[in-house]
Scaffold this active site. Sequence first.
Site, PDB file in Angstrom:
ATOM      1  N   HIS A  65       0.689  -1.054  -0.248  1.00  0.00           N
ATOM      2  CA  HIS A  65       0.149   0.180  -0.038  1.00  0.00           C
ATOM      3  C   HIS A  65       1.180   1.278   0.145  1.00  0.00           C
ATOM      4  O   HIS A  65       0.792   2.545  -1.194  1.00  0.00           O
ATOM      5  CB  HIS A  65      -0.873   0.308   1.530  1.00  0.00           C
ATOM      6  CG  HIS A  65      -1.479   1.403   1.044  1.00  0.00           C
ATOM      7  ND1 HIS A  65      -1.888   2.047   2.800  1.00  0.00           N
ATOM      8  CD2 HIS A  65      -2.555   1.855   0.203  1.00  0.00           C
ATOM      9  CE1 HIS A  65      -2.183   3.215   2.309  1.00  0.00           C
ATOM     10  NE2 HIS A  65      -2.888   2.701   1.100  1.00  0.00           N
ATOM     11  N   GLU A  68       2.023   2.348  -3.060  1.00  0.00           N
ATOM     12  CA  GLU A  68       0.689   2.652  -4.080  1.00  0.00           C
ATOM     13  C   GLU A  68       0.922   3.788  -4.172  1.00  0.00           C
ATOM     14  O   GLU A  68       0.616   4.890  -4.869  1.00  0.00           O
ATOM     15  CB  GLU A  68      -0.703   1.750  -3.426  1.00  0.00           C
ATOM     16  CG  GLU A  68      -1.319   2.268  -5.093  1.00  0.00           C
ATOM     17  CD  GLU A  68      -2.788   2.243  -3.811  1.00  0.00           C
ATOM     18  OE1 GLU A  68      -3.645   3.832  -3.547  1.00  0.00           O
ATOM     19  OE2 GLU A  68      -3.313   1.608  -2.926  1.00  0.00           O
ATOM     20  N   HIS A  69       0.884   4.374  -2.777  1.00  0.00           N
ATOM     21  CA  HIS A  69       1.231   5.735  -2.290  1.00  0.00           C
ATOM     22  C   HIS A  69       2.486   6.435  -2.839  1.00  0.00           C
ATOM     23  O   HIS A  69       2.352   7.239  -4.452  1.00  0.00           O
ATOM     24  CB  HIS A  69       1.289   5.831  -1.261  1.00  0.00           C
ATOM     25  CG  HIS A  69      -0.082   6.497  -0.395  1.00  0.00           C
ATOM     26  ND1 HIS A  69      -0.325   7.419   0.247  1.00  0.00           N
ATOM     27  CD2 HIS A  69      -0.684   5.151  -0.307  1.00  0.00           C
ATOM     28  CE1 HIS A  69      -1.464   7.109   0.825  1.00  0.00           C
ATOM     29  NE2 HIS A  69      -1.829   5.976   0.513  1.00  0.00           N
ATOM     30  N   GLU A 145      -3.705   7.608   8.056  1.00  0.00           N
ATOM     31  CA  GLU A 145      -4.669   6.929   7.299  1.00  0.00           C
ATOM     32  C   GLU A 145      -4.956   6.234   7.967  1.00  0.00           C
ATOM     33  O   GLU A 145      -6.350   5.364   7.979  1.00  0.00           O
ATOM     34  CB  GLU A 145      -3.958   7.134   5.723  1.00  0.00           C
ATOM     35  CG  GLU A 145      -5.849   5.838   5.173  1.00  0.00           C
ATOM     36  CD  GLU A 145      -4.733   5.416   3.765  1.00  0.00           C
ATOM     37  OE1 GLU A 145      -6.031   4.519   3.310  1.00  0.00           O
ATOM     38  OE2 GLU A 145      -3.800   5.856   3.299  1.00  0.00           O
TER      39      GLU A 145
END
Length: 453
Positions: A65, A68-69, A145
């Site tokens: 993840h 992905e950022h 997040e």
Amino acid sequence: MHKLWAFCLALLAGSTHAAGLTDVTLDNGMRVIVYEDHRAPVMVSQVWYRAGAVDEFNGTTGVAHVLEHMMFKGTRTVPPGEFSKRIAAAGGRENAFTSRDYTAYFQQMQKDRLALSMELEADRMANLVIGDDLFAKELQVVMEERRLRTEDQPQAVVYERLMATAYQAHPYRRPIIGWMSDLENMTARDARAWYARWYAPNNATLVVAGDVDPDEVLALAKRHFGALPARPLPGRKPQAEPEQVGMKRIVVKAPAQLPYLLMAWHAPTLKDWERDTTPYALQILAGVLSGNDSARLQKSLVKTQQLAVNASAGYDMVARGPGLFMIDATPAPGKSIAALEKAIRAELLRIQRKGISEAELQRVKAQVIAADVYQRDSLFYQAMQLGEYVSTGLPPDALLHRVEKLRAVSAEDVQRAAREWLREDRLSVAELDPQALKPQPERMAVPGVRHVN
């Protein structure tokens, strides 16, 4: 209901014949799937990498993840943030999502801007720059997040702890966003290693759906992706989950207003789409239990007995690994978790002992198939389903024949699946014990948050 069912099947058949599907693998191993839908002059382009949280190692959970950022933070020729600016300037929108099984990136634009989409995606597939300073800043965004979406959400905490309990050995037990301690100790080197390991054309699938010509799409794909060299991929060892040998139960204490119940049974996922029948039966069983006001959990627990303010069942047959059949519910004021769980078990026992009627089966089939058909009316969802199926090892035919397989499920299949899989020895139960709510600290804004499945 029979008329609705027939209408849904006819609608699906019409859309299948009206749109063609092309499935080609380039010389470097990149798969290209084109789905034609000429209703509007738009297209969806998605690049799927067969790498998700399931492929991570202990100590670096969440790296899929985080990477992905970082894919939006610039390449050698495209500065940080420029990717999104160029898509927006072309009238499109873009985003990405990470799951346990894959990571995907997408753009939705006018059909004549497909070349721009491919140019940018091919560039960051090969030329991503992961600098230490920019990585450290983005890692703070990801940790915030996690605080906002998990640690401050009691039901999300329950789900996370249940997954870690239900799965003993399989990587699905780890959260997609990662454990906080792993995020706190992650470095840019971890992200660079992940990128080098999995981001290669022979580990990717390009899905393009919309008002496009397959030959033109393939020509663009060869031009932009074809020159990227294939790379040796790490071997993937089987990661089987040991059979559960008794019910598991946990209590999660967290600040919350209401208690909450989450139940999960180990269940199979779709592997041999032509021969497997149980996943389709479990999908229908989920529809029998929830999804509308006439479903059993809603009708019995919420309306008649008034034990719950909500109750639902869920099951996803498509995954690289093992699956779970889940039921969650929130008790009504003054009602206990124990009474709610007892009532859920009673509803399941009714199905296991008496089955379901043919009329109920046909009604649920019509509703499940209608939901599936209407979702496919979305161009994005068409591409999404194709990408999900092929990224988990299923052929497009499995998706194209999904409704046919659901239609073939019998009442006996549903009863058999409930008896075999919703057994206590396969069950894990998580109960939220609500604690007093505390004042929440002011949180930083989280710009550019990407979706985590």
